[in-house]
Design an enzyme around this catalytic site. Sequence first.
Site, mmCIF file in Angstrom:
data_model
loop_
_atom_site.group_PDB
_atom_site.id
_atom_site.type_symbol
_atom_site.label_atom_id
_atom_site.label_comp_id
_atom_site.label_asym_id
_atom_site.label_seq_id
_atom_site.Cartn_x
_atom_site.Cartn_y
_atom_site.Cartn_z
ATOM 1 C CE LYS A 1 -4.160 -1.788 2.173
ATOM 2 N NZ LYS A 1 -4.958 -1.690 3.396
ATOM 3 C CG HIS B 1 -0.441 7.495 4.437
ATOM 4 N ND1 HIS B 1 -0.240 7.915 5.726
ATOM 5 C CD2 HIS B 1 -1.120 6.324 4.500
ATOM 6 C CE1 HIS B 1 -0.807 7.037 6.538
ATOM 7 N NE2 HIS B 1 -1.326 6.065 5.825
ATOM 8 C CG HIS C 1 2.659 5.066 6.889
ATOM 9 N ND1 HIS C 1 1.959 4.856 5.739
ATOM 10 C CD2 HIS C 1 2.100 4.268 7.835
ATOM 11 C CE1 HIS C 1 1.006 3.951 5.962
ATOM 12 N NE2 HIS C 1 1.073 3.587 7.230
HETATM 13 N N1 ARG Z 1 -0.094 -0.412 9.617
HETATM 14 C C1 ARG Z 1 -1.012 0.487 10.257
HETATM 15 C C2 ARG Z 1 -1.452 1.571 9.288
HETATM 16 O O1 ARG Z 1 -0.764 1.867 8.354
HETATM 17 C C3 ARG Z 1 -0.436 1.159 11.474
HETATM 18 C C4 ARG Z 1 -0.099 0.228 12.598
HETATM 19 C C5 ARG Z 1 -0.153 0.893 13.915
HETATM 20 N N2 ARG Z 1 0.197 0.033 15.003
HETATM 21 C C6 ARG Z 1 -0.556 -0.889 15.559
HETATM 22 N N3 ARG Z 1 -0.056 -1.605 16.530
HETATM 23 N N4 ARG Z 1 -1.809 -1.053 15.207
HETATM 24 O O2 ARG Z 1 -2.502 2.155 9.478
#
Ligand code: ARG
Length: 547
Positions: free
Chosen positions: A107, A110, A113
Site C-alpha cells: 500500500k 503516506h 507514516h
Molecule cells: N499499519 C497500520 C497503518 O498503516 C499502522 C499500525 C499501527 N500500530 C498498531 N499496533 N496497530 O494504518
Amino acid sequence: MCFFRPTADFKLSLGTLRIDGILPSSGDIQLQTENLAAQLKPDSVVEDISAGDASIHFKINRSLLAEKLLEPFGKGEHYEFGLNSKLFDSLKRGTTLVEFSSPNIAKRFHAGHLRSTIIGNFIANLKQSLGNNVIRMNYLGDWGMQFGLLGAGFNKFGCMEKLKRNSLQHLFEVYVQANKEAEHSEDLKQAAKDFFRQLEQHESQAVSLWQQFRDITVKEYKHMYKRLGIHFDVYSGESFHQDQAQEVVQELQSQGLLKTSEKGTGVIDLSPNGDMSNICTLLRSDGTTLYITRDIAAAISRKEEYCFDEMIYVTDTSQENHFNQLFQILLKMGNSWAGRCRHVSFGLVQGMRTRTGKVVFLEDVLDEAQARMLHNMNQSHTTKELENPEDTAEKVAISALIVQDFKGPLQSGYKFDWARTLQAQGDTGVFLQYTHARLCSLMRRNEGVETATFNPSCLCEQTSRTILQHLLRYDEVLYKSHQDLEPKHLVNFLLKLCHLVAAAHRELPVKGSPPDVAQARLRLFSGARSVLAGGMRILGITPVQKM
Ligand code: ARG
C-alpha cells in the site's frame, strides 16, 4: 518554575507556589511576595533577590554562571549536557518499547507514516538520552485479506523480474490492478479468498510468495530508513500474531468476555453499564481475526518477550478509538500493565506532493527533498565547496522536514509546502543546520586558539549573558518535552538559540579581539554548538559540519 527576564536570571512566580499549596492561597499576593523576598538571603551564588510583580527575581553571580555552565565544553563533544540535570533525578527509568512508522506492504506510504516515523524516532531518542532502555519496533501491515488479493493478483499479472528490480513500485501496481479487476471478476475474487485461506493454513507455496513480498519490502524500507538516519531493533508485523490472535479469542471466551452478535461475529462489550451500546468486533463470522485482535495478541506477546515498563504507539489521530479500545480490552482481560501503554497521536498533513504528483513512496519524498535542497544550495552564494553535496543536501532537507513537522503541537495538522519548509531564513531546519555549520567553521578557523582555560568575566555583554541564560534552560526544555512527548519545546528552544547565536556572530567577534576575550567567546560558541548538535540529534537530525 523558572523563567528568564532580561535583568533577573530566574523568576519564581508566587501564583505557582500558591497553586502547589506551598503558600496559602489567600491574602495579598504582592505582600506575600515582598515578605518572602525579604526572608531570602543572597549568597555567593545568588547575588541579588528582589520582589517583582507577584514574583521573586533572582540574579545569579554571572561570572560563576559562565564558569560553571561552560566548564564542560572545554574539549570536543559534550552530549550529556543538560541530560544529567537534577531535574531528572526523580524520573523512573526502565524499558520503553516505542512502536512507530509501521507501513503496510503493497500500500501507499503516506505522509502519516512519515510523521509516525520521525515522531517515533524522536520519542525513542529522547527516552534513550534520559537513560531508558529503548526498543524501537516497526509493526508492518503484513497480514489480512489484502494479501489474498495481492497473492492472487501477483500470480496473474506479477513479474519476478520487476519485483526484484522495482519491488515496492511493482507490488503497489499489482495490488492496484488486482483491486480494480476484482471489482468485476468473480474468478479473481475467489482466487484471492483461496490464497488468503492457504496463507492462514500455512501452505508452503502461498507462504513462500508472501515471505518474498515481505523480505523485499523490509529490505527496501531499511534502505530508506537509513537515509533518514533511523533504525529499528525489531521488524515485527501483524503476521507474527495471527495464531496468537486465535488464542486470544479462546482466552476471551473462557473469561466470558466474548459474545456472539446477531450477525454471527465475535464481539466484546465495552459499554460502561454492559448494555452492548459500545461493542468491538474481534472475530469475523467466518472465524478469521481482525486488526484489533492481532493488536491484542501483539501487545501480550511483547509484554512477555520484552518486559517493557511502558509501551508507546505512534499513529495519526484516526486510530485513537482503536487504541482506546485496545487498552480497554487488555485491562478487562486482567493485564494491568495496559495502564502503562500509551497512544501518541498526531494530526494530518495535507498536500505533500512531488513535482510529478502524489507521494506514493517514502523514496519519492526523500528524493524530492534532496533535489530541491541541492538546487537551493547551488543557487546560494554562501554554499561552501563540499565533498559530497548530495549527502549534505539530503541531511539538510531531512532536517527541514523534521523541523517543519515538529514546530507546532503534534495534534494539529498542517498544509505541507516545500518552499516554506526549505527556506534558508526563518525558523526552519535549514536555519538550524546553517547555524551549526557556521559554528563549526568558526571552530575550524580558530583551531590554534588555546581554549583549555578561559576567563568567565570576559563574557559580561548582554549578548553572551542571554545565551548563557538560554543554555541554562536546556534541561527544563527536555523535561517538558519528556512530560508531554511534544518535540515543539525542544525545536523552539533550538531555533531561539540559533537567533541568539546569529546576534553573537555580529556582536562578539573572535578574530581581532584580545586573546582572553577571543578565548572566552570561543568557549561560549563551542557550548552553543554542542547544545545545538545534541538537541538536533535528539530530534533525529544529523548536524552537518559544512554547507
Ligand atoms: N499499519 C497500520 C497503518 O498503516 C499502522 C499500525 C499501527 N500500530 C498498531 N499496533 N496497530 O494504518
